[in-house]
Design a protein around this motif. Structure first.
Motif, PDB file in Angstrom:
ATOM      1  N   LYS A 474       1.891  -0.009 -13.018  1.00  0.00           N
ATOM      2  CA  LYS A 474       0.624   0.511 -13.519  1.00  0.00           C
ATOM      3  C   LYS A 474      -0.237   1.106 -12.402  1.00  0.00           C
ATOM      4  O   LYS A 474      -1.173   1.866 -12.670  1.00  0.00           O
ATOM      5  CB  LYS A 474      -0.150  -0.589 -14.243  1.00  0.00           C
ATOM      6  CG  LYS A 474       0.488  -1.032 -15.563  1.00  0.00           C
ATOM      7  CD  LYS A 474      -0.377  -2.077 -16.252  1.00  0.00           C
ATOM      8  CE  LYS A 474       0.237  -2.500 -17.588  1.00  0.00           C
ATOM      9  NZ  LYS A 474      -0.591  -3.528 -18.272  1.00  0.00           N
ATOM     10  N   MET A 475       0.053   0.715 -11.169  1.00  0.00           N
ATOM     11  CA  MET A 475      -0.739   1.204 -10.046  1.00  0.00           C
ATOM     12  C   MET A 475      -0.259   2.582  -9.564  1.00  0.00           C
ATOM     13  O   MET A 475      -0.911   3.216  -8.749  1.00  0.00           O
ATOM     14  CB  MET A 475      -0.674   0.212  -8.882  1.00  0.00           C
ATOM     15  CG  MET A 475      -1.219  -1.178  -9.215  1.00  0.00           C
ATOM     16  SD  MET A 475      -2.944  -1.158  -9.724  1.00  0.00           S
ATOM     17  CE  MET A 475      -2.817  -1.716 -11.431  1.00  0.00           C
ATOM     18  N   VAL A 477      -0.177   6.076 -10.162  1.00  0.00           N
ATOM     19  CA  VAL A 477      -0.829   7.090 -10.987  1.00  0.00           C
ATOM     20  C   VAL A 477      -0.510   8.473 -10.448  1.00  0.00           C
ATOM     21  O   VAL A 477      -0.094   8.645  -9.289  1.00  0.00           O
ATOM     22  CB  VAL A 477      -2.356   6.870 -11.044  1.00  0.00           C
ATOM     23  CG1 VAL A 477      -2.675   5.512 -11.638  1.00  0.00           C
ATOM     24  CG2 VAL A 477      -2.980   6.994  -9.657  1.00  0.00           C
ATOM     25  N   TRP A 482      -5.290  10.580  -9.154  1.00  0.00           N
ATOM     26  CA  TRP A 482      -5.777  10.192  -7.832  1.00  0.00           C
ATOM     27  C   TRP A 482      -6.985  11.048  -7.438  1.00  0.00           C
ATOM     28  O   TRP A 482      -8.008  10.527  -6.986  1.00  0.00           O
ATOM     29  CB  TRP A 482      -4.674  10.357  -6.779  1.00  0.00           C
ATOM     30  CG  TRP A 482      -3.976   9.091  -6.415  1.00  0.00           C
ATOM     31  CD1 TRP A 482      -2.763   8.658  -6.853  1.00  0.00           C
ATOM     32  CD2 TRP A 482      -4.452   8.085  -5.526  1.00  0.00           C
ATOM     33  NE1 TRP A 482      -2.456   7.443  -6.299  1.00  0.00           N
ATOM     34  CE2 TRP A 482      -3.477   7.062  -5.482  1.00  0.00           C
ATOM     35  CE3 TRP A 482      -5.610   7.924  -4.766  1.00  0.00           C
ATOM     36  CZ2 TRP A 482      -3.629   5.913  -4.708  1.00  0.00           C
ATOM     37  CZ3 TRP A 482      -5.766   6.777  -3.986  1.00  0.00           C
ATOM     38  CH2 TRP A 482      -4.778   5.793  -3.970  1.00  0.00           C
ATOM     39  N   THR A 556      -4.362   1.831  -2.502  1.00  0.00           N
ATOM     40  CA  THR A 556      -3.645   1.472  -3.729  1.00  0.00           C
ATOM     41  C   THR A 556      -3.845  -0.009  -4.003  1.00  0.00           C
ATOM     42  O   THR A 556      -3.501  -0.847  -3.158  1.00  0.00           O
ATOM     43  CB  THR A 556      -2.143   1.776  -3.575  1.00  0.00           C
ATOM     44  OG1 THR A 556      -1.962   3.175  -3.320  1.00  0.00           O
ATOM     45  CG2 THR A 556      -1.381   1.390  -4.844  1.00  0.00           C
ATOM     46  N   GLN A 583      -7.082   3.608  -8.289  1.00  0.00           N
ATOM     47  CA  GLN A 583      -6.940   3.246  -9.695  1.00  0.00           C
ATOM     48  C   GLN A 583      -8.339   3.027 -10.285  1.00  0.00           C
ATOM     49  O   GLN A 583      -9.117   2.245  -9.736  1.00  0.00           O
ATOM     50  CB  GLN A 583      -6.080   1.984  -9.837  1.00  0.00           C
ATOM     51  CG  GLN A 583      -4.627   2.171  -9.413  1.00  0.00           C
ATOM     52  CD  GLN A 583      -4.428   2.335  -7.920  1.00  0.00           C
ATOM     53  OE1 GLN A 583      -5.179   1.790  -7.117  1.00  0.00           O
ATOM     54  NE2 GLN A 583      -3.422   3.106  -7.528  1.00  0.00           N
TER      55      GLN A 583
END
Length: 623
Positions: A474-475, A477, A482, A556, A583
């Motif tokens: 899920k992290m 992206v 971003w 992150t 995120q």
């Protein structure tokens, strides 16, 4: 004796003297020499109680009934002064003590910050921009405390990076440490006089480098707190650190600066080979049968995990299990772990008498997640050889050391936080290469109109964008997310340094480039920093240092790589309100103050760096 009286009285926080006494007058003059506020001085005669709270020239009243501030105010300058900078206040009211302390702290900070301006140093006149590098850099900006509140810094000096160019602004550690730290004696050592040494041996974590680092930090503090000699594991392959085709085996000393004279003086350690030669010989504490000595000695230098011991002979890659089997014959593995909802508490009362001095702080620290509270007792000290098998359950040591270890005495806890900051940092070659990259980025930023901060950082900003095999899906992206989540952070046309494992960098980061940012990656600096001639396993560590010096940083979430960048930014004294996550849900998580009481490692907490040179715990007010 009267002169001794004078000096002692002059150092009080508040002083009340006798009017018309030259004895009291001279005490007041010495207080002026020491830089004390006029509002801290009174007379016992009611009519003259607040007499020192206003400026007076010599000649206003009796010449020797009191001393005059012209005797000490601004006498290091070259101009006449007819007042001080403290202003005035209601002369009928005593000065509240809390205001006194605040004023004293502010005055002291101002004195330190301006003390050297106008002086010549190395044939150059010192300006206000130079001041931070002269003295106040020990206070570490946002992360520091007023200098008078940090007795641990007395005698300390900021560290030096061995390099062919000056990159000392990257040295966040102190070397030497302050006088108090250099002579510190742990209260948890073995008080029984014995000529035989006690050791702590361990295995490193089996995960990536930051897992190895976090585990090593815990073990290093435990070893130092117990006053044991730490025995380093043999060189062996490390997960994700096998980029050097010529040499797959590494030891911790290949990444951390452990070979300097000061380090050897402050940290009690030896290699596994040295340990085997000393204690495995006939007459040693843990003798090795003659027929096994060569095999064990070979494995103590370099080994490979996962090989079966049966039928093993001396080859290029001997089995680490050979060392393991030798150790378990002689050592005790304590029943402690940093990965199973547990906390380890060092409390002097519990250690000495079996009754904790501060059970409330221990319970509060261990409260989150219903963690099991384990006290360090003298029973843990009984074995001469402790073996922490930190690489696997049930004794794995994977957590932030300051989230797993708790010292009831805050001053001792802060000592070990300084111990990690000052004694465990990357090798000089890593900081040297990073420093050359930082200088290039700052020069590029200057061309765009951006300047560095007073401590030699900033000018550019930075990101860590984790892609690759990151387990927290899920992290991960998109580049568009971003940029959308961070675009408000960056200044127009700001130079950005991106630490990333993304393979297609040119395409992926196009949204940042289209927005007008000049983007740089580590791979752009092979020639400038000499990266091609360095250990390829150092590249991630160079990325960490360069990213940590950015003006603003976006990392992150759940990445220990981003976490360590934030820790270094804390060590440098940068505000966590300039640290973000890419995120959206976690974007401003670093802007909130929380004292850590968790064994998680999704991020770093300011407990690790905030005010650690003082003797009190960090708090929301300080943050």
């Amino acid at each position: 004796y009267g002169m001794i009286d004078t000096v002692v009285a002059s150092r009080g926080t508040v002083f009340a003297g006798t009017w018309f006494s030259t004895f009291s007058g001279y005490i007041i003059r010495l207080r002026g020499y020491y830089g004390m506020s006029k509002f801290f001085t009174y007379y016992s005669w009611l009519e003259r109680k607040f007499f020192m709270h206003r400026w007076m020239e010599v000649g206003d009243g009796s010449y020797y009934a009191r001393e005059y501030p012209t005797g000490w105010t601004s006498i290091d300058g070259d101009i006449f002064v007819d007042n001080d900078t403290e202003g005035s206040r209601d002369s009928t009211l005593a000065f509240p003590r809390d205001e006194m302390d605040k004023l004293k702290a502010e005055a002291t900070a101002t004195l330190i910050a301006t003390r050297y301006i106008g002086e010549k140093k190395d044939d150059k006149v010192v300006s206000s921009a130079d001041v931070a590098h002269v003295d106040t850099h020990l206070a570490r900006g946002i992360a520091g405390r007023p200098m008078e509140s940090t007795p641990a810094l007395i005698g300390a000096k900021r560290g030096h990076v061995t390099c062919d160019t000056n990159v000392d602004s990257l040295a966040y550690w102190n070397e030497p440490q302050g006088n108090r730290d250099s002579t510190f004696i742990t209260p948890f050592g073995d008080s029984q006089s014995s000529s035989k040494a006690k050791y702590l041996v361990f295995t490193a974590d089996k995960g990536g480098f930051n897992n190895i680092r976090m585990s090593f930090e815990i073990i290093l503090v435990i070893s130092a707190a117990l006053d044991r000699i730490l025995v380093l594991p043999p060189e062996q392959p490390m997960y994700l650190l096998k980029n050097d085709g010529a040499k797959k085996h590494r030891g911790l000393h290949h990444f951390f600066e452990m070979e300097g004279n000061y380090y050897k003086k402050r940290v009690k350690y030896m290699s596994m080979e040295e340990f085997v030669l000393k204690e495995g010989r006939p007459g040693g504490q843990y003798p090795i049968p003659a027929e096994k000595m060569d095999d064990i000695l070979h494995a103590s230098r370099v080994c490979a995990p996962g090989r079966h011991v049966s039928g093993w002979k001396s080859v290029d890659n001997p089995a680490c299990e050979v060392i393991h089997d030798y150790l378990v014959q002689h050592a005790i593995t304590p029943n402690i772990t940093a990965t199973h909802h547990e906390c380890l508490v060092f409390d002097k009362g519990m250690y000495e008498k079996g009754v904790p001095e501060d059970p409330e702080s221990a319970m509060k620290f261990c409260s989150s997640g219903k963690r099991k509270l384990v006290y360090v007792t003298k029973k843990l000290q009984e074995p001469s050889l402790l073996y922490i098998q930190g690489g696997k359950p049930p004794t794995r040591m994977l957590s932030h050391y300051y989230g797993y270890l708790h010292f009831s005495d805050v001053s001792i806890g802060n000592y070990y936080k300084r111990y990690i900051r000052d004694m465990l940092h990357f090798r000089h070659e890593i900081f040297c290469a990073a420093g050359k990259i930082v200088k290039f980025l700052q020069d590029a930023a200057k061309e765009e109109g951006f300047s560095t901060d007073s401590d030699g950082g900033g000018g550019y900003s930075s990101l860590h964008v984790r892609r690759g095999d990151f387990q927290y899906k899920k992290m991960k992206v998109s580049a568009e997310e971003w940029y959308a989540n961070t675009k408000e952070i960056w200044k127009k046309n700001e130079v950005l340094y991106i630490a990333t494992d993304e393979k297609d960098k040119a395409t992926f980061f196009e949204p940042f480039r289209r927005a007008g940012h000049k983007i740089y990656y580590l791979s752009d600096f092979n020639e400038i920093a000499g990266l091609d001639t360095m250990d390829p396993n150092w590249m991630g560590m160079i990325d960490v240092v360069v990213a940590s010096r950015g003006c603003a940083f976006a990392g992150t979430f759940r990445s220990t790589f981003s976490g360590y960048i934030n820790r270094l930014r804390g060590y440098y004294g940068l505000s966590m309100k300039d640290s973000w996550f890419g995120q959206l849900e976690q974007q401003k998580m670093m802007h909130e103050f929380h004292n850590v009481n968790l064994d998680t490692y999704a991020k770093e907490w300011p407990d690790a760096w905030l005010g650690i040179d003082a003797d009190v715990a960090p708090s929301q007010d300080i943050f």
